[in-house]
Design an enzyme around this catalytic site. Structure first.
Site, PDB file in Angstrom:
ATOM      1  N   LYS A  67       0.855  -1.180   0.000  1.00 20.08           N
ATOM      2  CA  LYS A  67       0.000   0.000   0.000  1.00 20.08           C
ATOM      3  C   LYS A  67       0.892   1.232   0.000  1.00 20.08           C
ATOM      4  CE  LYS A  67      -2.225   1.738   3.624  1.00 20.08           C
ATOM      5  NZ  LYS A  67      -3.240   1.964   4.680  1.00 20.08           N
ATOM      6  N   HIS A 137     -12.509  11.537  10.960  1.00 19.54           N
ATOM      7  CA  HIS A 137     -13.162  10.712   9.942  1.00 19.54           C
ATOM      8  C   HIS A 137     -13.211   9.233  10.333  1.00 19.54           C
ATOM      9  CE1 HIS A 137     -14.224   9.301   5.919  1.00 19.54           C
ATOM     10  NE2 HIS A 137     -13.211   8.460   5.984  1.00 19.54           N
ATOM     11  N   SER A 199      -4.429  11.702  16.088  1.00 22.89           N
ATOM     12  CA  SER A 199      -3.070  11.876  15.561  1.00 22.89           C
ATOM     13  C   SER A 199      -2.187  12.574  16.588  1.00 22.89           C
ATOM     14  CB  SER A 199      -3.111  12.679  14.257  1.00 22.89           C
ATOM     15  OG  SER A 199      -3.770  13.921  14.447  1.00 22.89           O
ATOM     16  N   MET A 219      -5.546   3.184  18.281  1.00 18.44           N
ATOM     17  CA  MET A 219      -5.635   3.008  16.827  1.00 18.44           C
ATOM     18  C   MET A 219      -5.203   4.237  16.042  1.00 18.44           C
ATOM     19  SD  MET A 219      -6.713  -0.069  16.981  1.00 18.44           S
ATOM     20  CE  MET A 219      -6.891  -0.336  15.219  1.00 18.44           C
ATOM     21  N   GLY A 220      -4.645   5.238  16.705  1.00 13.49           N
ATOM     22  CA  GLY A 220      -4.299   6.482  16.034  1.00 13.49           C
ATOM     23  C   GLY A 220      -3.136   6.350  15.073  1.00 13.49           C
ATOM     24  N   LYS A 226       4.416   9.410  17.684  1.00 12.59           N
ATOM     25  CA  LYS A 226       2.984   9.395  17.983  1.00 12.59           C
ATOM     26  C   LYS A 226       2.753   8.917  19.405  1.00 12.59           C
ATOM     27  CE  LYS A 226      -0.026   6.447  17.700  1.00 12.59           C
ATOM     28  NZ  LYS A 226      -0.882   5.571  18.587  1.00 12.59           N
TER      29      LYS A 226
END
Length: 320
Positions: A67, A137, A199, A219-220, A226
């Site tokens: 990807k 989102h 984020s 799950m960020g 991070k």
């Protein structure tokens, strides 16, 4: 080569199909049948964007590919979502490209499926309150998947920009669940399952906030630096992830690992729980799943959608 445009994905890939594909590839990883390749992820120095490649090979399903894409934080001004990607699949026998698949919706679905898999295997018994940290989102996909595969009766949520909480409220309403906006201490105290999907680069959910028994899915956006969770919270939890090496390098566990309050040996690949060679939650008060987003997840859902698109006549064949 088959092309499946982004516009066709919503009519092809269901949350159930995404869940099945992700659960299966986690199991394949644990059995040693599938492996991820090293991640390339770089700041472009243009539009504040992060861009990279995730790839791998699943020998059990003969799925090979990558990807390409990343995170463009200014896309909202262009009417686009921040995450943009395309999945490329290759014939493992010849190396020829076999498919190009729009990756935006697939990324959202596979990310939500991964947290739902973690909830299936790691949530405390009788979990009824779902806590959501983040209202971007991806949050709606996360909530829908969690509720589809869990037994929640209420959703509570927090976001650094409170005006965005309408997304969580509207999604909960669509799901027939009550929603309440709360502060982080209340969320940590009341939620049985917490999904953090931001984020952030500094901890939001602190050690003192969380009163177990609780399962947390972090799950960020994953990259160097991070951080959504307090390293002290990580240090007192039982830890799971999709891939250990990625978790301690670009995932949520990088900070506790850097402080040496945990090591890679303290983290379990969730695939081991799925195939039955690890007890999972056991007697733990708090469990954390760090969903770093491995390339094999993308390949699994992309391969599934290509098969569906060909069956339904929605894939376009292009000569190369």
């Amino acid at each position: 080569m088959w092309v499946v445009p982004e516009a066709e994905i919503a009519g092809l890939m269901t949350p159930e199909a995404a869940f099945e594909a992700v659960e299966a590839v986690f199991a394949a990883m644990a059995r040693g049948d599938a492996r991820n390749f090293p991640v390339v992820r770089e700041a472009l120095g243009h539009e504040d964007a992060l861009y990279g490649f995730k790839g791998g090979f699943d020998a059990s399903r003969l799925t090979l590919g990558l990807k390409a894409g990343g995170y463009w934080p200014n896309n909202g001004t262009r009417g686009l979502i921040n995450h943009q990607s395309t999945v490329f699949l290759f014939d493992p026998d010849t190396g020829r490209v076999s498919a190009a698949v729009g990756g935006n919706l697939l990324t959202a679905l596979r990310t939500a499926a991964a947290s739902a898999v973690s909830i299936k295997y790691l949530a405390p018994q009788g979990a009824r309150v779902l806590g959501m940290i983040g209202a971007g989102h991806q949050s709606a996909f996360q909530m829908r998947a969690a509720v589809r595969f869990g037994s929640f009766e209420k959703v509570i949520g927090w976001n650094p920009h409170p005006e965005m909480l309408t997304r969580l409220a509207d999604t909960a309403t669509d799901l027939g669940l009550p929603f309440e906006a709360v502060d982080l201490p209340q969320l940590g105290a009341e939620a049985d399952v917490i999904i953090s999907i931001t984020s952030a680069f500094s901890p939001l959910l602190l050690d003192a906030h969380v009163k177990g028994p609780t399962h947390i899915a972090a799950m960020g956006t994953d990259t160097k630096g991070k951080q959504e969770l307090d390293p002290a919270l990580v240090a007192r939890a039982r830890l799971f992830t999709d891939e250990v090496a990625q978790s301690v390098s670009i995932g949520e566990f990088q900070h506790a690992a850097g402080q040496k309050t945990i090591s890679a040996d303290d983290i379990t690949a969730i695939g081991r729980v799925i195939i039955g060679n690890h007890p999972g939650r056991g007697d733990a008060d708090i469990t954390i799943f760090d969903g770093t987003g491995v390339g094999l997840q993308d390949l699994a859902v992309a391969a599934a959608v290509v098969d569906l698109a060909k069956e339904q006549g929605k894939a376009v064949e292009v000569a190369i």
